[in-house]
Write a protein that holds these residues in place. Structure first.
Motif, PDB file in Angstrom:
ATOM      1  N   HIS A 120       0.832  -1.199   0.000  1.00  0.00           N
ATOM      2  CA  HIS A 120       0.000   0.000   0.000  1.00  0.00           C
ATOM      3  C   HIS A 120       0.871   1.255   0.000  1.00  0.00           C
ATOM      4  CE1 HIS A 120      -3.552  -2.434   0.843  1.00  0.00           C
ATOM      5  NE2 HIS A 120      -2.832  -3.055   1.747  1.00  0.00           N
TER       6      HIS A 120
ATOM      7  N   ARG B 132       0.366   1.960  -5.568  1.00  0.00           N
ATOM      8  CA  ARG B 132      -0.325   0.676  -5.552  1.00  0.00           C
ATOM      9  C   ARG B 132      -1.044   0.531  -4.216  1.00  0.00           C
ATOM     10  NH1 ARG B 132       2.403  -3.254  -7.454  1.00  0.00           N
ATOM     11  NH2 ARG B 132       4.247  -2.161  -8.240  1.00  0.00           N
TER      12      ARG B 132
ATOM     13  N   CYS C  13      -4.263   4.399  -1.134  1.00  0.00           N
ATOM     14  CA  CYS C  13      -3.634   5.725  -1.117  1.00  0.00           C
ATOM     15  C   CYS C  13      -4.720   6.686  -0.672  1.00  0.00           C
ATOM     16  CB  CYS C  13      -3.105   6.071  -2.504  1.00  0.00           C
ATOM     17  SG  CYS C  13      -2.339   7.702  -2.599  1.00  0.00           S
TER      18      CYS C  13
ATOM     19  N   ALA D  47      -0.467   4.511 -11.513  1.00  0.00           N
ATOM     20  CA  ALA D  47      -1.173   3.702 -10.518  1.00  0.00           C
ATOM     21  C   ALA D  47      -1.551   2.342 -11.066  1.00  0.00           C
ATOM     22  CB  ALA D  47      -2.433   4.427 -10.033  1.00  0.00           C
TER      23      ALA D  47
ATOM     24  N   ALA E  36      -5.468  -0.081  -7.453  1.00  0.00           N
ATOM     25  CA  ALA E  36      -5.161   0.874  -6.376  1.00  0.00           C
ATOM     26  C   ALA E  36      -6.453   1.543  -5.926  1.00  0.00           C
ATOM     27  CB  ALA E  36      -4.175   1.922  -6.881  1.00  0.00           C
TER      28      ALA E  36
END
Length: 256
Positions: free
Chosen positions: A61, A102, A105, A121, A125
């Motif tokens: 993450h 990834r 977010c 991205a 994601a």
């Protein structure tokens, strides 16, 4: 002694500054992380041959967001000041800051990403500003999101608190490039489009493109910071929402 929250190194024969959030799995954007990012940018800002920065994250993450503890009433003024100083340092940085995302977010993590760009991205994601679910709002994102997407999309994300996956974020213009390996895609972009350029010319191009928005951003960040501190944090619901999150319970809104 704890490991640094940020990995910092030079790549591509010194042409590319690499910054990697290093507190998986959450990679929380707390005071220590903000300070490390700001210091790394300051340290490398005047390297003549630098043509770009790549910001990514260790683990699955990018970031779960800012430290909720640092959003509490007694600490939030210092937190906002430091985060907004970092945002300005990123937007004013003389070379492009590419960002590879990834996993999740969210919140303050996405605000940091929005201060960079272009954004690469993964399709799965998750990008979002969930602050309103905690009874607060996202000051920096309120200023930065409309730069990336149209006003209606920005308002939807800021008010609903929902997240977009990478594909949906790409469709609305928030994400520049979709890639199964966003770091590799960002590196390929750097190698093709930035590495061959004159660093001096690139710095002027960045300044030329961003100058009016930087002037606006300074004013807008000061305005939303005052709104957050003077109005929002004097409400009962903002303090209830933060307390409920830390206690892992559902908030009870009284709309005041």
């Amino acid at each position: 002694m704890s490991e640094s929250p940020l990995k910092v190194w030079l790549d591509r024969d010194g042409a590319l500054l690499r910054l990697r959030l290093n507190r998986p799995k959450a990679n929380i954007v707390d005071a220590e992380m903000i300070g490390a990012l700001h210091a790394a940018l300051d340290q490398h800002r005047d390297i003549a041959a630098l043509r770009g920065v790549l910001l990514d994250a260790e683990g699955a993450h990018f970031s779960f967001g800012a430290s909720v503890e640092e959003h509490l009433a007694e600490r939030c003024a210092q937190m906002l000041a430091s985060l907004h100083a970092l945002v300005l340092a990123m937007v004013e940085f003389p070379k492009p800051i590419l960002v590879a995302v990834r996993g999740q977010c969210l919140g303050g993590g996405l605000e940091v990403v929005l201060a960079g760009g272009p954004i690469f991205a993964a399709p799965d994601a998750q990008l979002g500003q969930p602050e309103l679910k905690l009874g607060v709002f996202a000051p920096a994102a309120s200023c930065l999101l409309p730069w990336r997407v149209n006003q209606a999309v920005a308002e939807d994300l800021l008010w609903s608190g929902r997240s977009l996956d990478g594909s949906a974020a790409h469709a609305v213009g928030l994400v520049h490039t979709l890639a199964g390996d966003p770091e590799a895609a960002a590196l390929a972009y750097f190698d093709e489009h930035l590495a061959p350029k004159s660093a001096a010319a690139l710095a002027c191009a960045v300044a030329a493109a961003r100058a009016p928005r930087i002037r606006e951003l300074r004013q807008r960040l000061a305005e939303v910071e005052r709104l957050y501190l003077d109005q929002l944090m004097s409400t009962r619901d903002a303090n209830e929402g933060l307390a409920a999150f830390l206690a892992r319970r559902s908030p009870t809104w009284e709309h005041r």
